[in-house]
Motif scaffolding. Structure first.
Motif, mmCIF file in Angstrom:
data_model
loop_
_atom_site.group_PDB
_atom_site.id
_atom_site.type_symbol
_atom_site.label_atom_id
_atom_site.label_comp_id
_atom_site.label_asym_id
_atom_site.label_seq_id
_atom_site.Cartn_x
_atom_site.Cartn_y
_atom_site.Cartn_z
ATOM 1 N N PRO A 4 -3.861 -3.323 -31.300
ATOM 2 C CA PRO A 4 -5.102 -2.761 -31.834
ATOM 3 C C PRO A 4 -5.960 -3.815 -32.502
ATOM 4 O O PRO A 4 -5.468 -4.745 -33.120
ATOM 5 N N VAL A 5 -7.251 -3.708 -32.350
ATOM 6 C CA VAL A 5 -8.197 -4.569 -33.042
ATOM 7 C C VAL A 5 -9.109 -3.662 -33.839
ATOM 8 O O VAL A 5 -9.942 -2.954 -33.262
ATOM 9 N N GLY A 6 -8.942 -3.672 -35.163
ATOM 10 C CA GLY A 6 -9.725 -2.771 -35.985
ATOM 11 C C GLY A 6 -9.431 -1.324 -35.680
ATOM 12 O O GLY A 6 -10.316 -0.472 -35.763
ATOM 13 N N GLY A 7 -8.195 -1.028 -35.280
ATOM 14 C CA GLY A 7 -7.818 0.350 -34.981
ATOM 15 C C GLY A 7 -8.151 0.787 -33.572
ATOM 16 O O GLY A 7 -7.895 1.925 -33.202
ATOM 17 N N VAL A 8 -8.734 -0.092 -32.742
ATOM 18 C CA VAL A 8 -9.133 0.253 -31.378
ATOM 19 C C VAL A 8 -8.303 -0.552 -30.393
ATOM 20 O O VAL A 8 -8.198 -1.778 -30.517
ATOM 21 N N ARG A 9 -7.700 0.105 -29.427
ATOM 22 C CA ARG A 9 -6.964 -0.615 -28.397
ATOM 23 C C ARG A 9 -7.927 -1.403 -27.527
ATOM 24 O O ARG A 9 -9.006 -0.945 -27.188
ATOM 25 N N VAL A 10 -7.539 -2.610 -27.167
ATOM 26 C CA VAL A 10 -8.405 -3.482 -26.385
ATOM 27 C C VAL A 10 -7.984 -3.461 -24.923
ATOM 28 O O VAL A 10 -6.813 -3.652 -24.601
ATOM 29 N N CYS A 11 -8.947 -3.230 -24.040
ATOM 30 C CA CYS A 11 -8.704 -3.264 -22.595
ATOM 31 C C CYS A 11 -9.128 -4.631 -22.082
ATOM 32 O O CYS A 11 -10.285 -5.036 -22.221
#
Length: 254
Positions: free
Chosen positions: A5-12
């Motif tokens: 996660p980056v800042g709580g967002v999964r990175v694609c």
């Protein structure tokens, strides 16, 4: 998608394949401002694409359909499929799949492919979907729509620009009645990509046999079973043995 996660967002993690450098730069710029998307590589030819995908192991490959040295179908065949003789393709992605452990789980999931093309011709759409792409969008798509399409195919959805999905449905609908009347199975590109030996291994895996038991039953080595299992995972785009079993059962291959 990656689990980091980056800042709580999964990175694609996205890899771009297009023979026009200016277009690649434009796509990269568009995706750079989108949440949860990271462009991790790009290529302008089939050979560069196959090598780069194997090296980077992206979540999603944005794939051009027409390129001078073979285009999207050639990339799909090299990374996911088999050559016309039935021999499995070799690539970095295939090598990653070959590291599967005894449970049949690969440590590197197979990339998902999304075609991004100026063409909206039915034959192009059908060819890349049969080759293993998860969706097809045209280059008229906006940056936000493209980012959404990338996220969706990474999560397992099939994504098409308006009316393009109909080409695929029509193609399979036309093929199905004649095959069914003759008592033959409806064409399935993923099943058709498997060699006879890979289908044997798949059936035994779906029935719960261990690698050692499969080796004894087929009179081959455990290492060979592992290689066949890795090829099956790669060609069917399944991430582990449990998912592969469900996939086989849904197609009555168990």
């Amino acid at each position: 998608m990656t689990d980091e996660p980056v800042g709580g967002v999964r990175v694609c993690r996205v890899f771009l394949v297009d023979d026009h450098a200016v277009f690649r730069s434009g796509v990269r710029a568009e995706l750079a401002g989108q949440t949860g998307i990271e462009v991790v590589g790009e290529a302008g030819s089939v050979a560069e694409a196959v090598a780069g995908i194997g090296r980077v192991r992206p979540d999603v490959v944005l794939l051009d359909v027409h390129m001078p040295d073979g285009g999207g179908v050639a990339v799909l065949r090299s990374v996911l499929g088999a050559d016309p003789s039935g021999a499995p393709a070799t690539s970095g992605t295939a090598d990653a799949a070959a590291t599967s452990d005894a449970s049949g789980t690969s440590d590197a999931p197979v990339s998902t492919f999304l075609a991004l093309s100026v063409s909206d011709a039915a034959e192009d759409v059908i060819a890349v979907i049969r080759g293993g792409a998860r969706g097809y969008v045209t280059k008229t798509i906006s940056g936000g729509e493209l980012a959404d399409a990338v996220r969706r195919v990474a999560d397992g959805d099939a994504v098409f620009s308006p009316r393009l999905a109909g080409f695929v449905l029509d193609a399979f609908a036309r093929a199905a009645p004649g095959l069914q009347e003759r008592g033959e199975p409806v064409h399935d590109p993923e099943v058709d990509s498997l060699t006879p030996r890979e289908k044997e291994v798949l059936r035994l895996l779906a029935r719960g046999y261990t690698y050692k038991e499969i080796a004894e039953k087929l009179f081959i080595s455990v290492k060979t079973v592992e290689t066949h299992a890795s090829n099956v995972l790669r060609k069917t785009q399944q991430s582990n043995r449990h998912a592969l079993t469900r996939w086989a059962q849904s197609r009555h291959l168990d």
